[in-house]
Design an enzyme around this catalytic site. Structure first.
Site, short mmCIF file in Angstrom:
data_model
loop_
_atom_site.label_atom_id
_atom_site.label_comp_id
_atom_site.label_asym_id
_atom_site.label_seq_id
_atom_site.Cartn_x
_atom_site.Cartn_y
_atom_site.Cartn_z
N LYS A 273 21.31 78.02 61.09
CA LYS A 273 20.43 79.20 61.05
C LYS A 273 21.03 80.26 60.12
O LYS A 273 22.26 80.33 59.97
CB LYS A 273 20.23 79.78 62.44
CG LYS A 273 21.45 80.47 63.04
CD LYS A 273 21.11 81.13 64.35
CE LYS A 273 22.32 81.74 65.02
NZ LYS A 273 22.67 83.07 64.50
N HIS B 222 34.92 72.08 60.24
CA HIS B 222 34.96 72.26 58.78
C HIS B 222 36.38 72.52 58.31
O HIS B 222 36.85 71.94 57.34
CB HIS B 222 34.05 73.41 58.36
CG HIS B 222 32.60 73.03 58.33
ND1 HIS B 222 31.85 72.88 59.46
CD2 HIS B 222 31.77 72.75 57.29
CE1 HIS B 222 30.62 72.53 59.13
NE2 HIS B 222 30.54 72.44 57.82
#
Lengths: 295, 178
Positions: free
Chosen positions: B108, B37
């Site tokens: 998650k 990212h």
């Protein structure tokens, strides 16, 4: 004598490789049993489905001998060295040898990253890893080593609170519940908490980490501390965070508190959070060199 | 409801998905966590070329995952590959999603600032810790980018079949289970 020492060293390494493998490829039976019973009582369908998957995953990992979670964690070693055990070393080199073998044979994920350069040697070794906690046990002939594979998600929710002694005792439960509430699904709930009350900044964190080694459902022998453990379990479950933060009845599997005398001016509280996938294994070696696992 | 979806998906295929639904994915997803990212955004800001392969993910998914990878005779294989905590990528994700046209984020713990409604991207939760069993659903590693970030941080392009069960935890109508 040298021959005996060589043979003990060999057995220690063998034991280490075996407990690393056991820890990362299968969950302790007490965790499996507990998650099974939670699954049957859980009122949330989403939590139930996830618990089914979790139990299937534990089974799949154990059958195929592969890590149940890709985050094989930071391997924390807890050594209880009997004062009468015939072989004394700092254990660092044997542990490093065992990790090298475990890296190849299991395999483990490379989880040691240089905080300055960001480089990962992919071998779980390097400056000041792995953490080793060494205690000398008087009157004991044995060597016991426990390994705890500590994943990053849960560890990130861990915290040190330096509270005001005038209200530290009254405040600390609230602080812990708030921390878990903010953490939500991030630490892979249902979690286990290790808490160190008192001591100083490093002592309470160390006690919190060691508290995680206690068996599930074991209570602190001091009744008032045991009572706080029970209260905290209930308060955290009341948050209804549930499995992975998607809602449900059980957010906390257990709370283990250890206590140390504190400085009059300080009220330190250490919190170490562990995920449901409580990967832990141990061996005991006696002075004759015979080894027993899971003790 | 339970859905089986083939990637890439069209925007309209996300509309029926409601929080609590179960999804299984077929097609291509890419692993991307902290460093992927960061690099995508750094490259964009510095005007550096992001590898073409990332733009091929339009309509597909990013999987927050740092797998255990084994290399055998030059072939890579995922040994264990469950999700990592998504919140760490929260401050970069909207920009990455817009840039690459991503429709699913898999991870998650959820993402507090993911603009699911504005960007029409759904957040799918895969149960943390279930890394071993998901290796049955990862059929092949098709490609890898940025291996210099380390095996756990690299971008692994995965061919997946019936990848799941994934729980719709944040849907494109702005609803969230967190």
């Amino acid at each position: 004598m040298q021959k005996k020492k060589d043979s003990l060293r060999k057995n220690i390494k063998k034991g280490l490789v075996k407990i690393i493998k056991d820890a990362v490829t299968r969950a302790p039976q007490e965790i499996i049993d507990r998650l099974n019973s939670i699954k049957n009582e859980e009122s949330s369908e989403i939590a139930k489905k996830q618990l089914e998957l979790i139990l299937k995953n534990f089974q799949y990992g154990a059958e195929n001998k592969i890590p149940v979670c890709q985050d094989t964690g930071v391997l924390n070693f807890f050594i209880e060295l009997g004062a009468k055990f015939p072989f004394v070393t700092n254990f660092q080199d044997i542990i490093e040898d065992a990790i090298k073998e475990a890296n190849e044979t299991i395999p483990l994920r490379g989880n040691s990253v240089d905080p300055i350069t960001g480089q990962n040697p992919e071998n779980n070794l390097g400056i000041n890893v792995p953490p080793i906690y060494l205690d000398i046990i008087n009157d004991s002939n044995d060597l016991k080593v426990t390994v705890l594979a500590k994943g990053g998600g849960a560890e990130n929710i861990s915290k040190l609170f330096m509270l005001n002694p005038s209200n530290g005792f009254e405040e600390f439960q609230k602080k812990i519940v708030e921390t878990l509430n903010e953490g939500g699904g991030m630490p892979c709930p249902p979690v286990i908490l290790g808490i160190g009350l008192g001591g100083d900044a490093s002592k309470c964190m160390c006690l919190a980490k060691k508290a995680l080694l206690r068996p599930l459902n074991s209570r602190n022998p001091r009744t008032e501390v045991a009572e706080i453990e029970r209260e905290l379990i209930e308060k955290i479950n009341d948050l209804q965070i549930g499995v992975m933060g998607l809602g449900g009845d059980v957010t906390c599997l257990d709370v283990h508190i250890e206590v140390a005398m504190r400085h009059p001016a300080s009220y330190p509280v250490g919190l170490i959070v562990q995920c449901y996938s409580h990967r832990i294994a141990s061996f005991k070696l006696n002075k004759e060199g015979s080894i027993a696992y899971g003790v | 409801m339970e859905y089986k979806l083939n990637l890439p998906v069209q925007k309209k295929e996300l509309t029926p998905l409601q929080v609590g639904d179960i999804v299984y994915l077929n097609g291509e997803i890419v692993t991307g966590r902290d460093q992927v990212h960061k690099r995508i955004i750094d490259y964009k800001n510095q005007g550096k070329k992001i590898p073409e392969r990332f733009y091929g993910l339009k309509g597909c998914g990013i999987y927050h995952c740092g797998p255990i990878i084994e290399e055998k005779n030059g072939n890579y294989q995922v040994i264990s590959g469950g999700p990592t905590t998504s919140q760490r990528m929260d401050h970069l994700e909207n920009e990455v999603v817009s840039l690459l046209g991503i429709r699913f984020i898999i991870g998650k713990g959820g993402m507090k600032n993911l603009k699911t409604k504005d960007l029409q991207v759904a957040y799918l939760s895969y149960t943390g810790g279930c890394g071993a069993i998901i290796n049955q659903k990862i059929k092949k590693i098709k490609h890898v980018e940025w291996k210099d970030l380390g095996l756990c941080e690299a971008a692994w392009f995965l061919k997946v079949e019936e990848f799941g069960p994934l729980i719709v935890a944040q849907d494109v109508h702005g609803k969230s289970l967190y």
